[in-house]
Each structure stands twice: as C-alpha cells, then as structure tokens.
Design an enzyme around this catalytic site. Structure first.
Site, PDB file in Angstrom:
ATOM      1  N   GLU A  28      60.792  11.684  88.614  1.00  0.00           N
ATOM      2  CA  GLU A  28      61.340  10.330  88.821  1.00  0.00           C
ATOM      3  C   GLU A  28      62.297   9.950  87.681  1.00  0.00           C
ATOM      4  O   GLU A  28      63.350   9.366  87.926  1.00  0.00           O
ATOM      5  CB  GLU A  28      60.185   9.336  88.975  1.00  0.00           C
ATOM      6  CG  GLU A  28      59.439   9.509  90.303  1.00  0.00           C
ATOM      7  CD  GLU A  28      58.132   8.773  90.351  1.00  0.00           C
ATOM      8  OE1 GLU A  28      57.963   7.951  91.277  1.00  0.00           O
ATOM      9  OE2 GLU A  28      57.280   8.993  89.467  1.00  0.00           O
ATOM     10  N   GLU A  41      51.745  13.687  93.319  1.00  0.00           N
ATOM     11  CA  GLU A  41      50.849  12.536  93.178  1.00  0.00           C
ATOM     12  C   GLU A  41      49.742  12.520  94.241  1.00  0.00           C
ATOM     13  O   GLU A  41      48.621  12.096  93.960  1.00  0.00           O
ATOM     14  CB  GLU A  41      51.653  11.229  93.257  1.00  0.00           C
ATOM     15  CG  GLU A  41      52.441  10.894  91.990  1.00  0.00           C
ATOM     16  CD  GLU A  41      53.817  11.510  91.948  1.00  0.00           C
ATOM     17  OE1 GLU A  41      54.623  11.121  91.083  1.00  0.00           O
ATOM     18  OE2 GLU A  41      54.106  12.422  92.764  1.00  0.00           O
TER      19      GLU A  41
HETATM   20  N1  T1G Z   1      48.577  13.940  82.048  1.00  0.00           N
HETATM   21  C1  T1G Z   1      47.662  14.231  81.084  1.00  0.00           C
HETATM   22  N2  T1G Z   1      47.276  15.500  80.743  1.00  0.00           N
HETATM   23  C2  T1G Z   1      47.863  16.495  81.409  1.00  0.00           C
HETATM   24  C3  T1G Z   1      48.827  16.268  82.432  1.00  0.00           C
HETATM   25  C4  T1G Z   1      49.188  14.923  82.739  1.00  0.00           C
HETATM   26  N3  T1G Z   1      50.098  14.617  83.662  1.00  0.00           N
HETATM   27  N4  T1G Z   1      49.206  17.471  82.925  1.00  0.00           N
HETATM   28  C5  T1G Z   1      48.512  18.394  82.225  1.00  0.00           C
HETATM   29  N5  T1G Z   1      47.713  17.820  81.327  1.00  0.00           N
HETATM   30  C6  T1G Z   1      46.832  18.500  80.366  1.00  0.00           C
HETATM   31  C7  T1G Z   1      45.699  19.268  81.034  1.00  0.00           C
HETATM   32  O1  T1G Z   1      44.595  18.464  81.270  1.00  0.00           O
HETATM   33  C8  T1G Z   1      45.412  20.355  80.002  1.00  0.00           C
HETATM   34  O2  T1G Z   1      44.636  19.788  78.988  1.00  0.00           O
HETATM   35  C9  T1G Z   1      46.790  20.651  79.421  1.00  0.00           C
HETATM   36  O3  T1G Z   1      47.591  19.496  79.715  1.00  0.00           O
HETATM   37  C10 T1G Z   1      47.450  21.852  80.039  1.00  0.00           C
HETATM   38  O4  T1G Z   1      47.418  21.697  81.445  1.00  0.00           O
HETATM   39  C11 T1G Z   1      54.461   7.559  87.927  1.00  0.00           C
HETATM   40  C12 T1G Z   1      51.851   8.138  88.467  1.00  0.00           C
HETATM   41  C13 T1G Z   1      52.086  20.703  84.318  1.00  0.00           C
HETATM   42  C14 T1G Z   1      51.838  22.425  86.054  1.00  0.00           C
HETATM   43  O5  T1G Z   1      50.245  15.793  88.689  1.00  0.00           O
HETATM   44  O6  T1G Z   1      50.083  20.203  87.401  1.00  0.00           O
HETATM   45  O7  T1G Z   1      53.426  10.977  87.441  1.00  0.00           O
HETATM   46  O8  T1G Z   1      42.588  21.110  79.268  1.00  0.00           O
HETATM   47  O9  T1G Z   1      45.973  23.694  81.960  1.00  0.00           O
HETATM   48  O10 T1G Z   1      48.357  25.566  83.938  1.00  0.00           O
HETATM   49  O11 T1G Z   1      54.741   8.560  89.963  1.00  0.00           O
HETATM   50  O12 T1G Z   1      49.157  20.755  84.146  1.00  0.00           O
HETATM   51  O13 T1G Z   1      44.242  21.770  77.541  1.00  0.00           O
HETATM   52  O14 T1G Z   1      42.911  19.669  77.271  1.00  0.00           O
HETATM   53  O15 T1G Z   1      47.153  22.457  83.801  1.00  0.00           O
HETATM   54  O16 T1G Z   1      50.322  25.365  82.361  1.00  0.00           O
HETATM   55  C15 T1G Z   1      51.979  13.741  88.218  1.00  0.00           C
HETATM   56  C16 T1G Z   1      49.767  17.578  86.506  1.00  0.00           C
HETATM   57  C17 T1G Z   1      51.176  12.726  87.492  1.00  0.00           C
HETATM   58  C18 T1G Z   1      51.106  17.210  87.012  1.00  0.00           C
HETATM   59  C19 T1G Z   1      50.946  22.802  83.732  1.00  0.00           C
HETATM   60  N6  T1G Z   1      51.938  15.003  87.516  1.00  0.00           N
HETATM   61  N7  T1G Z   1      49.783  18.766  85.670  1.00  0.00           N
HETATM   62  O17 T1G Z   1      49.987  23.706  84.193  1.00  0.00           O
HETATM   63  O18 T1G Z   1      48.459  23.814  82.132  1.00  0.00           O
HETATM   64  S1  T1G Z   1      51.112  11.218  88.390  1.00  0.00           S
HETATM   65  C20 T1G Z   1      51.056  15.940  87.815  1.00  0.00           C
HETATM   66  C21 T1G Z   1      49.927  20.009  86.226  1.00  0.00           C
HETATM   67  C22 T1G Z   1      52.620  10.490  88.129  1.00  0.00           C
HETATM   68  C23 T1G Z   1      54.230   8.765  88.730  1.00  0.00           C
HETATM   69  C24 T1G Z   1      52.823   9.191  88.854  1.00  0.00           C
HETATM   70  C25 T1G Z   1      49.840  21.156  85.278  1.00  0.00           C
HETATM   71  C26 T1G Z   1      51.200  21.737  84.862  1.00  0.00           C
HETATM   72  P1  T1G Z   1      43.549  20.637  78.259  1.00  0.00           P
HETATM   73  P2  T1G Z   1      47.166  22.955  82.423  1.00  0.00           P
HETATM   74  P3  T1G Z   1      49.282  24.732  83.152  1.00  0.00           P
END
Ligand code: T1G
Length: 703
Positions: free
Chosen positions: A112, A132
């Site tokens: 976004e 999301e």
């Molecule tokens: N927020 C907080 N922590 C996050 C995070 C996030 N968005 N994404 C990953 N982490 C942490 C995770 O818990 C882990 O922590 C570490 O980072 C590594 O992650 C306004 C409201 C990016 C593809 O859904 O899909 O935006 O265990 O093991 O395999 O519209 O993480 O080491 O303590 O998964 O390399 C939308 C979620 C949010 C993406 C990387 N975004 N993340 O994968 O590492 S909603 C998502 C992923 C939003 C808006 C709305 C994956 C990754 P720890 P990992 P990875």
C-alpha cells in the site's frame, strides 16, 4: 524515529530507507517517519526525485501484526485507519517523482505504501501481495482502492481474497511494477526516478476500472467462487465489498468504506484466531531446550526404506528439494509399483504445467531405486517407511544401525508405534527421531517430528531444519501413542461414530463439520484415507490390548471393513460411489448398521443438532489436547493448532482446536465435558489442565 527510517541524498535523489528488522514492519512511528521524510524530500532543493527502499532482506512486509491486539474498539480502529489513509495521501501528493524500490516482499501495508508512491521498480526475485485475508482482515491502508486502479479489478480481487505473493514478473505484466531492475536495485531505482518527467497518483487512475459493469461482475463472480473456497471465513467477502465500493463510489467514498469494513474485521474472532495462528506458525520452530544456533548436520543425500504410498511420497520430497535419494524395496515388483506411482505423480504435475520437462527429468533422476543397502553408508539421513509392524520396523532399524555411517540420522515414518523401540534396535538412539508425514506425503505440508527418549538435540534441530528445506511445517511432538495428530483425531472419530449410533446420519455429521470449516467431514475423510487402514491399526492395537480412544468402541467401522467396504478405493465405505466418481452418495445400509449397533448398546436414537455435533467433537479434541499439553507431548497450544491446520485442514479462521476452545470459553468446555460424562459415560474425563485453567479464569493461550 530517525533510526528506523533514514534519509540521505544520492545522485540528486533523496533516498528514504526503512530499517526495522527483521521485515521492516510498519511498527508505531515508522509510517509517520516515512511521511516526514517524503515531506523533507519535497522541500529539499538538492533532490529532484525520491526513492523509498527497505534495508536488509526485504521491502516493507506490512503493518506490525504484534500491535493488532492493541486495537480494542471500532473507534480506535477507525481513528488509526483514517490516520494512515491521510499519511498515504500526503506521501502521494509529493511534488517530485517518488519511486518504491522493492526487493524481498512488499506485503500488505508495504504494498500500500508502494502504491502511494508514483512508481514502483523491483528486482526479479521480489514478490508483492495483499495477504491481509490470511490474518482475517482486509487491506486497511487504501489497498482495496489503489490496487484495482493500478492492476484492474480482477487481479486486485484475486490478490485480496487469496492473499498469495505475486512474483515481480507477473506484477510487472499487470502494471503494479513499472520496471524490473537487473543488478543494483538502489542505483537502478535512482536512475529510473530521475528519468521520470512528472508524478502519477494512483488514486486518480481510473482507466483500469472504467468498465465498472465488468468490474462489478468480477466482484459477483468472486463472491460465487468464495462459496466453495472460503469455508466460512468472512474476510475474503469483506475485501470484495471494499473493492466494489471503490468502483461504485469512487476513491474517497470507497476509502471510507474500506476503513469501516477493516474496523469490523480487525476486532473479529476470525482475525484474532488467524493472528494467533500466524505467530504460532513461527513459534513451532522454536524448541525450548534446543538453542536457535544449535549446529545441525548438513543433509546432502538421503535414503528411504519402503516404496509404498508414504515411502514414495517421502522420496519425492527429498528429490523436490534437490536431495539425491536412494529408494529401497524388498522385491522388484514392489519397487516398480512404487516408482510407477512416483512417475505418475510427476507426469500429472508436468501435465498441469506445475513443472517443466527439464525439472521432470532432473527430479526423477534424483530418485535411485535399489533392492540392497549398497550406498547407505554414504547418506546423511534414512527415512524408514515400511509396513506398520513393530517386528518389521525393529529389524529394519537394526539393519540401518549396521549399514549407515555413525553420524547418519535414522528417521521413522511410523504413525502409531513406539519410536524408542526402534531407537534401541538401531544401537544409535541419539540419532533416531520420528518424522511422521501425512498422506499424500509429497503434498501435505505437516510433519510431526517425534522426539524419542534419547533423541539428541542436534538430531532434533537437524530434523526441524530439514522439514523447512523440504518445504514442510515441522512440529516437534513427544513419543506418546499416536503422537499429537492421531492421538487427538481418535477422539474426533470416536465421537463421530457414537453420534452416528445415537441418531445422526453420516451426511448430517459430515455436513456439520464442513459448515464449521473442515475441508471434509470425518466419514468422507475416512473413505478417502481408507477404512481398512484404521481397521488394521485397531486389529494391531487389540492384539496388544490397546484402544485408540477410551470409551465405547463402535463396531460399525469394523463391520464395513469385514464387508470389504474400504471407501473410495472399493466404490463404497461410509458412502457409495458411482464407478469413476468421487461424489459421496448416502447409503441407507449405514443407517441400518447404526441402528443395529445402537440396539446392541441399548441406545435410544434421537434427533441431534449440528450444534451438538460440533460441540461434542470439538470438546473431545480440546480435552485430549489439554492432556497432551499437561503430559508435555506438545510444547504449546499453538503447536497443536498448527498440526490441525496443516494436518487435517482445520479452518484457519477458527485458529485450531485449542484456540477455538478458548473462543468458546474454557468454563463452557469444561461444563460440556462434565455434562457428557453424566449423560454418556466415564470415558468423558475432564483433563486436569482444563479444570485448572477453567477454574482460574484462564485460557490455553497464555496459560
Ligand atoms: N509484523 C510483525 N512481525 C512480523 C511481521 C509483521 N508484519 N512479519 C514477520 N514478522 C516477524 C515474524 O513473527 C518473525 O519473528 C520474523 O518477523 C521473521 O518472520 C495496513 C493491516 C515477510 C514473507 O501478512 O508473511 O499490513 O519469530 O519467520 O519466513 O493493510 O514473515 O523471528 O520472532 O515469517 O522470511 C500484512 C507477514 C500485515 C506479512 C518473511 N503482512 N509476514 O517470511 O520470516 S497486515 C503480512 C510474512 C497489513 C495493512 C494491513 C513473512 C515474510 P520471530 P518469518 P520469513
């Protein structure tokens, strides 16, 4: 917070770097700092253009999910969303060309922000997405408004309802990415930005949604498709609603609708469940007594003993990961049968375009069939997948202990037998673990990594790491009977059988579970897996004086077995199947058998509601899950939930059987166990952990 967002000038361009490891999430302060940096660049006379980029391995991976639970009221959500929408407008209003430079992933709020930039460039390995819905919400920072305007309604709907990560090439073809950068991303992005003559606001782009009738028809088609795929989740429908609002009402009013719809989602039980699951999926990899930096053994070659359904699938996993694998059988006929199945599986992937001919040849060549243990002294891991018989497995492990090198990992795919017995037989118990795959092993993501009494921590760490390398979700479990998945599913099936005897029909019970969100009901599932598989395990267990789940044992599944009704593979089981069809047809014979069994148990049959069916079955799961946690065979409730989501397709929007119990309320769950004990018998025995948590007002999560 200058340290999470940096500003510098490079070659007459302002470079704004988001540096919030590990994934540059939009944690509190980050969005405002980006907005401030863009405003600064607009004023900076030395800057002719602006580039927004992420430090480390990725662009912005979205909002900081850890803060979702801090959103306590719709008002708080509305306020936050309005603030982020305003920030993105200000960023989009930057008077100088603003380019998002994407590597790794641009997900959710990350995409976004990129779409509020005037242009987007990316390296070829980058991915973009609006995942999301996998968190039970919708894009909340203008994604449902800007994405249709940039990529068209159809792709926007697909991305916002499926949540998949779209590779850069496809994003470029769709107009989301303006240029693929080869080589240095930042240099390429700066050059691109300086070439741009002007700015371009995606909120003003309407060409791709000009044919609003077509776009609205696409929304209607999406809702129709979701009836089949959403399995009771609401967020995908909400995303379509927000997209349609933007098409019908325009960007501003559409944004207001998005903000309202988002507020409804982020506070929902569905979203809370899916956020819990997001973190549970990451927690399963963390083993309390195995340090994160525990040295592991490199798995460069493997062997599988047994080329049956499971052995063949396991060999495919190794080959798919590029690991050469020996596949051993005892007879040429059995080996040929196993290889033929493997080849058929790859031919089907080739036919569906999932793999190329080159991949087909290369992967198949990695599977080396053999009738001997030659070469086993070279491999780094052996997975045993022979017939589920204790003596056969013990003698196999004795062989493996003899023919493999001392550091070789010895894994078993047993689903019910005692791993410690095999470990002793191998003479190398420290190197023995269970790796319990789920059928079909080359498809199902879950692997239960079973810890034996003497499994070394390095062996466990190696097993967990290998699961990830094989693109599986590995969950560590203890060596109890049936481990976690099968131990609990025995209670799920017990209640299904007993509810059938008490008056509910097979299709009624299956319908209740499918409405609940399961991919199939218990009886249809058994017809797929084979009634004979369960019957043979029951026969073996009876021979050692055991049952899968205590309590009344319904005779009906064994009656079907003795009638040769194994399910789909024999054209009848709990249902009948027309030749060549997998469509289950209810069979009155099953009701007759249920009546007969009920009469034998002196049961008066009655009408049973779908609510009672769900309550009985989910309570049985949660109660046994509580026993497993208390006995230490699973480390966390999240581990059990991840097992059920990946092993049995438990609906993500319910969070898993343990989180679902928390949403019902443990006092209610406990009350149900006690009521069932009074009504149905002592086989309903409240788990001490359940009693403890319910009486202290606590939940499984956070216990
Ligand atoms: N927020 C907080 N922590 C996050 C995070 C996030 N968005 N994404 C990953 N982490 C942490 C995770 O818990 C882990 O922590 C570490 O980072 C590594 O992650 C306004 C409201 C990016 C593809 O859904 O899909 O935006 O265990 O093991 O395999 O519209 O993480 O080491 O303590 O998964 O390399 C939308 C979620 C949010 C993406 C990387 N975004 N993340 O994968 O590492 S909603 C998502 C992923 C939003 C808006 C709305 C994956 C990754 P720890 P990992 P990875």
């Amino acid at each position: 917070m200058p340290d999470l967002v940096r500003y510098e000038l490079r070659d007459r361009a302002a470079v704004i770097t988001v540096d919030n490891p590990p994934v540059n999430a939009l944690s509190p302060g980050v969005p405002d700092a980006i907005e401030a940096a863009v405003a600064r660049a607009a004023q900076d006379t030395a800057a002719r253009a602006v580039v927004l980029i992420g430090a480390g391995s990725t662009f912005i991976a979205g909002a900081d999910i850890r803060y979702f639970e801090t959103i306590a009221t719709p008002e708080a959500s509305l306020e936050r969303s309005r603030a982020i929408h305003a920030r993105l407008r200000n960023i989009e209003d930057c008077s100088k060309p603003l380019v998002a430079a994407i590597h790794g992933t641009a997900l959710g709020g990350g995409l976004e922000f990129a779409m509020a930039c005037h242009y987007r460039v990316a390296v070829s390995t980058a991915k973009v997405g609006q995942p999301e819905v996998l968190l039970g919400i919708i894009p909340g920072a203008g994604g449902t408004q800007r994405l249709p305007r940039i990529a068209g309604a159809e792709l926007a709907i697909e991305m916002c309802t499926l949540g998949q990560h779209v590779p850069a090439a496809r994003a470029a073809a769709a107009g989301i990415v303006d240029q693929i950068i080869e080589g240095d991303l930042l240099a390429g992005a700066i050059a691109f930005a300086l070439e741009q003559g002007g700015i371009r606001k995606s909120r003003d782009q309407n060409v791709k949604i000009a044919d609003s009738a077509a776009a609205i028809a696409a929304c209607a088609q999406a809702r129709h498709n979701l009836k089949r795929t959403a399995r009771g989740a609401h967020a995908p429908y909400a995303a379509v609603d927000a997209i349609q609002a933007g098409i019908e009402l325009g960007f501003d009013a559409g944004s207001d609708r998005e903000i309202e719809i988002f507020a409804g989602c982020v506070l929902s039980t569905e979203s809370r469940a899916m956020v819990k699951l997001f973190f549970a999926e990451r927690e399963v990899a963390k083993i309390p007594d195995v340090p994160k930096d525990m040295p592991t053994l490199e798995i460069r070659s493997a062997a599988v003993v047994g080329a049956g359904t499971m052995g063949g699938g396991i060999a495919m996993n190794y080959a798919n990961a590029g690991i050469p694998v020996l596949l051993k059988e005892v007879t040429q006929e059995a080996l040929d049968r196993g290889l033929a199945t493997i080849r058929r599986n790859y031919e089907s992937s080739l036919a569906k375009g999932k793999i190329t001919r080159e991949q087909f040849d290369r992967t198949l060549a990695l599977i080396q069939p053999t009738l001997t243990y030659d070469g086993f002294d070279q491999v780094d891991i052996v997975t045993e997948a022979v017939f589920e018989n204790m003596d056969l497995k013990k003698s196999t492990f004795a062989d493996l202990g003899r023919v493999t090198k001392p550091e070789c990992i010895l894994a078993t795919n047993t689903s019910t037998l005692d791993v410690d017995e095999f470990a002793r037989a191998s003479g190398r118990p420290g190197k023995v673990i269970g790796t319990h795959y789920f059928s079909p092993a080359n498809v199902m993501k879950l692997v239960e990594i079973v810890r034996g009494r003497e499994s070394a921590r390095q062996t466990i760490a190696t097993g967990m790491k290998l699961a990830k390398k094989l693109n599986k979700v590995g969950v560590l479990v203890g060596n109890c009977f049936g481990f976690v998945a099968n131990r609990m599913i025995a209670y799920y099936m017990r209640e299904a059988y007993l509810l059938l005897e008490e008056g509910a029909s097979v299709s009624h019970i299956d319908h209740a579970l499918v409405e609940f969100g399961m991919p199939v009901g218990p009886f249809a599932m058994q017809d797929i897996a084979g009634i004979d598989v369960g019957a043979r395990i029951r026969q073996y267990l009876r021979s050692i004086g055991k049952h899968r789940a205590e309590g009344p044992q319904s005779p009906v599944p064994d009656w079907l077995f003795h009638m040769g009704r194994y399910g789909q593979k024999t054209g009848s089981g709990w249902y009948r199947y027309e030749p060549g069809s997998r469509m289950p047809i209810p069979d009155p014979l099953i009701d007759e058998l249920a009546e007969k069994a009920a009469a034998e148990r002196g049961i008066e049959r009655r009408a049973i509601s779908e609510d009672e069916i769900i309550a009985r079955i989910m309570t049985a799961l949660a109660n046994e899950g509580a026993n497993i946690l208390e006995e230490g065979y699973a480390a966390r409730p999240g581990d059990i939930d991840v097992i059920y989501v990946y092993g049995f397709g438990f609906p993500r929007h319910r969070g898993g059987p343990m989180y679902y119990a928390d949403t019902v309320g443990l006092p209610t769950v406990l009350d149900r166990v006690r009521r069932y004990r009074d009504q149905l018998g002592d086989h309903w025995n409240p788990a001490p952990l359940l009693e403890h948590l319910a009486s202290s007002g606590r939940a499984f999560y956070g216990a």
